[in-house]
Write an enzyme that holds these catalytic residues in place. Structure first.
Site, PDB file in Angstrom:
ATOM      1  N   CYS A   1       0.830  -1.194   0.000  1.00 40.94           N
ATOM      2  CA  CYS A   1       0.000   0.000   0.000  1.00 40.94           C
ATOM      3  C   CYS A   1       0.869   1.249   0.000  1.00 40.94           C
ATOM      4  CB  CYS A   1      -0.893   0.007   1.238  1.00 40.94           C
ATOM      5  SG  CYS A   1      -1.955  -1.429   1.386  1.00 40.94           S
TER       6      CYS A   1
ATOM      7  N   TRP B   1      -3.980  -2.230  -1.407  1.00 39.33           N
ATOM      8  CA  TRP B   1      -4.188  -3.626  -1.797  1.00 39.33           C
ATOM      9  C   TRP B   1      -5.139  -4.218  -0.765  1.00 39.33           C
ATOM     10  CZ3 TRP B   1      -4.141  -6.914  -5.527  1.00 39.33           C
ATOM     11  CH2 TRP B   1      -3.217  -6.812  -6.563  1.00 39.33           C
TER      12      TRP B   1
ATOM     13  N   GLU C   1      18.167 -22.745   2.928  1.00 35.20           N
ATOM     14  CA  GLU C   1      18.042 -21.372   2.447  1.00 35.20           C
ATOM     15  C   GLU C   1      19.092 -20.463   3.086  1.00 35.20           C
ATOM     16  OE1 GLU C   1      16.675 -17.596   1.005  1.00 35.20           O
ATOM     17  OE2 GLU C   1      16.890 -19.623   0.233  1.00 35.20           O
TER      18      GLU C   1
END
Length: 608
Positions: free
Chosen positions: A2, A75, A480
């Site tokens: 946003c 959004w 990761e």
């Protein structure tokens, strides 16, 4: 992501607010709005669903005057993308624009409803409006009412607030979401980032975590989270660039790590209805209950998101899940029974290996679902359905916020799929949704460990080899973490399932090898700590990422321990991704490598 902009001036501001919102379109949005004090005294607003041109048309038909105003591109998170749910939200006494998630809005809403407040939207933001209004009704002046309301809010947010009858006051606040203060000649500004203010000023201050600022036309006063008046550095920026900037961060990667509470909150907000405690996906072009085999395909960091999703879908959905590296998938010529579901994960939607794998799966009669961060990409055009992450532009080559947003979408899909199959009931779905909704605020808490992780990095940067260990849901996070360290620091690192240490890798352990152990409390905690003790017995230098409970029991066994917040075991991968990102970042900075553009790597790999 946003967008927020606020202007307090002596001239009409609506046009300049819309110009600022236009500069925030890159973040993505589905509605927009502006609110002003139209006669210097009374609040008025214009809002529109869809693109900014719709708001401009609304303003052409019904102009909005006023020298104090706030604007927003939204959004949809809590509530559908409708005019009623669009920002700014307002009562007769206050108007608010908001980025982020208010974690305790249901409790506040119930309390305020009991006092006679009537809610007209499905949003968490409307709760802020009613909370401030309630304090004003109690006789508190606007500044005190805003401060009191902020004390009651839990979650991650950036706010801009204006008040009826106050033509020389605007209040901003940030917690877990960025907010920038801009300085003009006889006017002041607020924005989500420097881009929003690039047409207005070249002097800005990046508000720090917990800051609240009170603006008038000619001045601003900043208070820290304890309420103490503070000074913040003023930066000179290129007012004409209008390009995505690093803010007050040294690298884009660090900025993007710190954006995770916001973007994960926004991504979850598009998928979870907090009032009903349900995952709300777009209508699927296939019957989810009939899918009994899933294949997930991705590359690099996205593949580790797929690994986590395999655990989630098998554990809660009780379904067979295969995962594959995209570059290998089609060359195996796998047998794919017609009617299965193939899920593809890509930040850019242009990854050549993943796109080729998608086309193979399509030729085998699979339903195609893609999880993407970039709209209108090649993969979107060739998929049956797309679930978007809302990470916003990710500039750093090493993925951070895109990864956790991918995990957010995959977690929601796993829950919805399990519910459709009947392997979890409504109560369990609600419990898991609550756990996910707590993640953004807890991510903001994790970022408070940045200095401690930076201290760890000084020693890790001296190593030639580093090993990461995890079990269960933390095994992919260990992999990761090792990938991140390799990518940006060029140190050799490997991620292993902790139980596999005895089957070979333990031969590598000596006093020169840092071991990063990831072990939140849960079913596998004791087993992981047992593996950690085996490493310590062989002089391995252990750095321990756990939670508060784990730190109390076993924290002293490690050289350094980071105690993260306690959360449901289901969502721990989202939380534990952040410290391994921070560690890699600080190691790379200590070694002097190019953090944002590491050698030999590209953001979007469009060749096989």
């Amino acid at each position: 992501m946003c967008g927020i902009i606020g202007v307090i001036s002596s001239n009409d501001v609506a046009g300049r607010i819309v110009d600022g919102l236009r500069r925030l379109e890159y973040r993505g949005y589905d509605s927009a709005g502006v609110a002003t004090l139209y006669d210097g005294q009374s609040l008025d607003r214009r809002r529109a669903k869809g693109k900014l041109v719709n708001l401009e048309n609304e303003l052409d038909q019904r102009p909005l005057s006023g020298s104090v105003g706030i604007g927003h591109t939204r959004w949809a998170t809590h509530g559908e993308p409708t005019v009623a749910n669009a920002h700014p939200h307002a009562s007769e006494k206050v108007s608010v624009v908001h980025n982020g998630i208010i974690e305790n809005f249901r409790e506040l809403r119930e309390k305020l409803s009991a006092k006679g407040h009537v809610f007209n939207t499905e949003t968490d933001t409307e709760t802020i409006v009613h909370l401030i209004t309630d304090f004003v009704d109690q006789g508190k002046p606007p500044r005190q009412a805003a401060a009191a309301a902020l004390d009651e809010l839990e979650g991650a947010f950036a706010l801009a607030i204006i008040f009826d009858g106050e033509n020389d006051l605007m209040i901003g606040a940030r917690r877990g979401s960025p907010l920038v203060l801009g300085y003009g000649d006889g006017e002041m500004f607020l924005g989500s980032d420097a881009i929003a203010l690039s047409h207005l000023t070249h002097k800005i201050t990046y508000l720090e975590e917990g800051d609240r600022v009170e603006l008038s036309k000619n001045s601003s006063v900043i208070f820290d989270e304890s309420g103490k008046e503070v000074s913040r550095e003023i930066h000179e920026v290129d007012a004409s660039s209008g390009s995505i900037d690093k803010g007050n961060y040294k690298h884009f990667m660090m900025k993007e790590i710190y954006e995770q509470p916001t973007v994960v909150g926004q991504t979850l907000g598009t998928l979870i209805d907090p009032l009903s405690g349900q995952v709300k996906l777009a209508e699927m072009p296939f019957d989810m209950a009939s899918i009994d085999r899933v294949t997930i395909i991705a590359c690099g960091t996205s593949f580790y998101a797929a690994m986590v999703a395999k655990y989630w879908m098998e554990q809660v959905g009780r379904i067979n899940v295969d995962i594959d590296i995209a570059s290998e998938f089609r060359y195996r010529e796998p047998i794919m029974p017609e009617g299965g579901l193939a899920i593809f994960i890509s930040q850019s939607g242009e990854t050549a290996d993943t796109l080729a794998a998608l086309r193979y799966a399509k030729s085998q009669g699979q339903h195609i679902l893609s999880i993407l961060n970039v709209a209108q990409s090649s993969m979107e055009r060739e998929s049956d359905i797309v679930l978007h992450t809302h990470a916003g532009p990710e500039v750093g080559v090493a993925s951070t916020k895109a990864f956790t947003c991918q995990l957010s979408v995959l977690a929601c899909f796993a829950i919805a799929h399990a519910r459709a199959r009947g392997t979890i009931d409504r109560a369990e779905e609600a419990r898991l949704c609550v756990a996910l909704s707590e993640v953004p605020a807890r991510m903001a808490d994790v970022l408070n460990h940045d200095d401690a992780i930076k201290s760890m990095a000084i020693d890790v940067a001296k190593a030639q080899d580093v090993i990461y260990l995890g079990r269960g849901l933390e095994y992919p996070i260990a992999m990761e973490g090792a990938l991140k360290l390799k990518e940006i620091s060029y140190i050799h690192a490997e991620g292993y399932a902790a139980g596999e240490m005895k089957h070979g890798p333990i031969a590598l352990i000596d006093k020169n090898v840092p071991i990063i152990v990831i072990a939140p409390s849960g079913r596998l905690y004791e087993k992981t700590v047992s593996n950690m003790q085996e490493v310590i017995a062989r002089k391995g230098q252990v750095y321990f990422f756990t939670d508060i409970k784990g730190a109390k029991v076993d924290g002293e066994a490690a050289i350094a321990t980071i105690a993260l917040p306690m959360l449901d075991e289901f969502v721990t991968p989202l939380l534990h991704a952040i410290p391994v990102q921070l560690l890699s970042y600080h190691v790379a900075v200590a070694k002097g490598t190019d953090v944002d553009q590491p050698r030999n790597l590209a953001k979007s790999v469009t060749v096989e």
